[in-house]
Scaffold this motif. Sequence first.
Motif, PDB file in Angstrom:
ATOM      1  N   GLU A 141      -6.482  -9.375   9.062  1.00 47.26           N
ATOM      2  CA  GLU A 141      -5.143  -9.407   9.213  1.00 47.26           C
ATOM      3  C   GLU A 141      -4.642  -7.636   8.851  1.00 47.26           C
ATOM      4  OE1 GLU A 141      -2.222 -10.928   6.132  1.00 47.26           O
ATOM      5  OE2 GLU A 141      -3.791 -12.292   6.419  1.00 47.26           O
ATOM      6  N   GLU A 142      -3.305  -7.516   9.273  1.00 44.75           N
ATOM      7  CA  GLU A 142      -2.750  -6.114   9.015  1.00 44.75           C
ATOM      8  C   GLU A 142      -2.717  -5.683   7.766  1.00 44.75           C
ATOM      9  OE1 GLU A 142       0.962  -3.626  10.458  1.00 44.75           O
ATOM     10  OE2 GLU A 142       0.765  -5.725  11.188  1.00 44.75           O
ATOM     11  N   SER A 143      -2.581  -6.615   6.505  1.00 42.74           N
ATOM     12  CA  SER A 143      -2.279  -6.128   5.292  1.00 42.74           C
ATOM     13  C   SER A 143      -3.846  -5.858   4.374  1.00 42.74           C
ATOM     14  CB  SER A 143      -1.410  -7.036   4.622  1.00 42.74           C
ATOM     15  OG  SER A 143      -1.818  -8.347   4.505  1.00 42.74           O
ATOM     16  N   VAL A 144      -4.813  -6.188   5.133  1.00 42.54           N
ATOM     17  CA  VAL A 144      -6.028  -5.990   4.514  1.00 42.54           C
ATOM     18  C   VAL A 144      -6.080  -4.562   3.748  1.00 42.54           C
ATOM     19  CG1 VAL A 144      -8.771  -5.859   4.619  1.00 42.54           C
ATOM     20  CG2 VAL A 144      -7.453  -7.707   5.690  1.00 42.54           C
ATOM     21  N   GLN A 145      -6.735  -4.717   2.441  1.00 45.32           N
ATOM     22  CA  GLN A 145      -6.781  -3.247   1.848  1.00 45.32           C
ATOM     23  C   GLN A 145      -8.170  -3.047   1.521  1.00 45.32           C
ATOM     24  OE1 GLN A 145      -3.868  -1.382   0.742  1.00 45.32           O
ATOM     25  NE2 GLN A 145      -3.203  -3.069   2.431  1.00 45.32           N
ATOM     26  N   LYS A 146      -8.986  -3.941   1.347  1.00 48.80           N
ATOM     27  CA  LYS A 146     -10.718  -3.902   1.378  1.00 48.80           C
ATOM     28  C   LYS A 146     -11.146  -5.070   1.575  1.00 48.80           C
ATOM     29  CE  LYS A 146     -11.053  -5.003  -3.677  1.00 48.80           C
ATOM     30  NZ  LYS A 146     -11.574  -4.273  -4.864  1.00 48.80           N
ATOM     31  N   VAL A 147     -12.506  -5.094   1.586  1.00 44.53           N
ATOM     32  CA  VAL A 147     -13.177  -6.378   2.137  1.00 44.53           C
ATOM     33  C   VAL A 147     -14.546  -6.670   1.172  1.00 44.53           C
ATOM     34  CG1 VAL A 147     -12.505  -6.102   4.439  1.00 44.53           C
ATOM     35  CG2 VAL A 147     -14.621  -5.408   4.050  1.00 44.53           C
ATOM     36  N   LYS A 211     -13.971   1.131   1.126  1.00 44.83           N
ATOM     37  CA  LYS A 211     -13.318   0.004   0.917  1.00 44.83           C
ATOM     38  C   LYS A 211     -14.110  -1.351   1.303  1.00 44.83           C
ATOM     39  CE  LYS A 211      -8.741   2.350   2.091  1.00 44.83           C
ATOM     40  NZ  LYS A 211      -7.633   2.446   2.799  1.00 44.83           N
ATOM     41  N   ILE A 212     -15.419  -1.309   1.520  1.00 48.57           N
ATOM     42  CA  ILE A 212     -16.115  -2.212   1.811  1.00 48.57           C
ATOM     43  C   ILE A 212     -17.081  -2.489   0.636  1.00 48.57           C
ATOM     44  CG2 ILE A 212     -17.947  -3.273   3.246  1.00 48.57           C
ATOM     45  CD1 ILE A 212     -16.984  -0.928   5.522  1.00 48.57           C
ATOM     46  N   GLN A 213     -16.876  -3.715  -0.177  1.00 47.14           N
ATOM     47  CA  GLN A 213     -17.470  -3.820  -1.358  1.00 47.14           C
ATOM     48  C   GLN A 213     -18.428  -4.889  -0.979  1.00 47.14           C
ATOM     49  OE1 GLN A 213     -15.098  -6.049  -4.294  1.00 47.14           O
ATOM     50  NE2 GLN A 213     -16.436  -5.541  -6.018  1.00 47.14           N
ATOM     51  N   VAL A 214     -19.612  -4.879  -1.865  1.00 45.57           N
ATOM     52  CA  VAL A 214     -20.873  -5.888  -1.384  1.00 45.57           C
ATOM     53  C   VAL A 214     -21.197  -6.541  -3.025  1.00 45.57           C
ATOM     54  CG1 VAL A 214     -23.114  -6.197  -0.790  1.00 45.57           C
ATOM     55  CG2 VAL A 214     -21.817  -4.754   0.372  1.00 45.57           C
ATOM     56  N   LEU A 215     -21.121  -7.716  -2.967  1.00 40.12           N
ATOM     57  CA  LEU A 215     -21.520  -8.425  -4.164  1.00 40.12           C
ATOM     58  C   LEU A 215     -22.604  -9.374  -4.010  1.00 40.12           C
ATOM     59  CD1 LEU A 215     -18.103  -9.130  -5.726  1.00 40.12           C
ATOM     60  CD2 LEU A 215     -19.768  -7.555  -6.511  1.00 40.12           C
ATOM     61  N   ILE A 216     -23.718  -9.642  -4.790  1.00 41.87           N
ATOM     62  CA  ILE A 216     -24.674 -10.622  -4.645  1.00 41.87           C
ATOM     63  C   ILE A 216     -23.852 -12.029  -5.087  1.00 41.87           C
ATOM     64  CG2 ILE A 216     -26.757 -11.312  -5.899  1.00 41.87           C
ATOM     65  CD1 ILE A 216     -27.550  -8.838  -4.656  1.00 41.87           C
ATOM     66  N   HIS A 217     -24.324 -13.023  -4.242  1.00 38.64           N
ATOM     67  CA  HIS A 217     -23.791 -14.330  -4.204  1.00 38.64           C
ATOM     68  C   HIS A 217     -25.057 -15.280  -3.933  1.00 38.64           C
ATOM     69  CE1 HIS A 217     -21.144 -17.750  -3.781  1.00 38.64           C
ATOM     70  NE2 HIS A 217     -21.583 -17.796  -2.326  1.00 38.64           N
TER      71      HIS A 217
END
Length: 359
Positions: A141-147, A211-217
């Motif tokens: 959506e428009e208010s996304v700051q990072k993912v 602004k694109i983060q990656v984490l191990i899940h």
Amino acid sequence: MDKTTVVILGITGSIGIQAVEVINKIGGYEILAGTYHSNKEMADHLSRNFNIRKLLKMQENYEEIFEELERLKPEITIVAIPGFVSLPVTLKAIDLSNRVLLASKEALVCGGWLVRKALAEKSKQLLPIDSEHSALMQLYEESVQKVLLTSSGGALRDWKLEQLQNAKPEDVLKHPVWKMGKRITVDSATMVNKGFEVLEAYELFGLEVSKIQVLIHKEGLVHAAVFLKDGTVKMHMGFADMRVPIAYALTYPKREYAKLEWPDLSKSDLSFCEVDQNRYPAFHIAYEIWEDYAKRTAYNAADEIAVEWFLKEKIKFTDIPKVIEKTVSKINGQARDLKDLAEIDKSARKATLEVIECL
């Protein structure tokens, strides 16, 4: 009622087969044609059982595929073929179909700006089949700051670092969450696949990679998340089942695929951790080259060849990131159009083989 026409490029791969299953289950679609590379037996099986009109063998010269697309003019084209060839094929699909469902990472990794330009000029629709990007599309959506993109960490995620050099193909191909093709499964273990997905997210959503983060899940339940400006975090959860994002892209904006199974949240422990650069050095290269399409093309080419050599047990698993890093450092050039990218891809493949010879 007329059926929606579909062509599946890469029908015998994991995505292609699941796309056929989804289409058969939903109904209302007609598969006009499919392409295959070498698995003629599977292609014939699909053709017999799902009434697919035409099968085409994918050749190095893909002009026949172009001609068939021009003749059929399918309403939807699913692009699920590996390699650099997916870029020109995707551009042709955009030209001839109203909607393109993209599973081939290379198209956006190598030539994302060309794809975006074609979509804008022709007012066509491209939807991702990746589970992570499908999730982002549903959350955005428009208010996304990072993912956030999540990663399983691959089959060797719990191995000691000093053991990685001894990993064999059969070890790497035992993916803990997803059932996928060989190259993408190896790419999951090196996390090059997630590097590709970072570049794809940039192309699809216009977010800088910072602004694109990656984490191990490890649980594989959360596929993506968005961080909104008011402090809210929205997550997309679901089973690790590629038929779901395939169906969503196919029937968008509706949801016509019925699975009626959900994760049992009372038994779901969710964990997230940072990506260790020592364990996944090739992943971090994507953040360094995100603005350079020549190096991005080299990143893909070097990985493709290095993975092939590893699967043939000609190099070690730990050689893959070394080959990629050295090859990327050798490649410089201007990427102005498809012709430039094709030349860069060719040069990168030659450079990769030279790097391997010097290991």
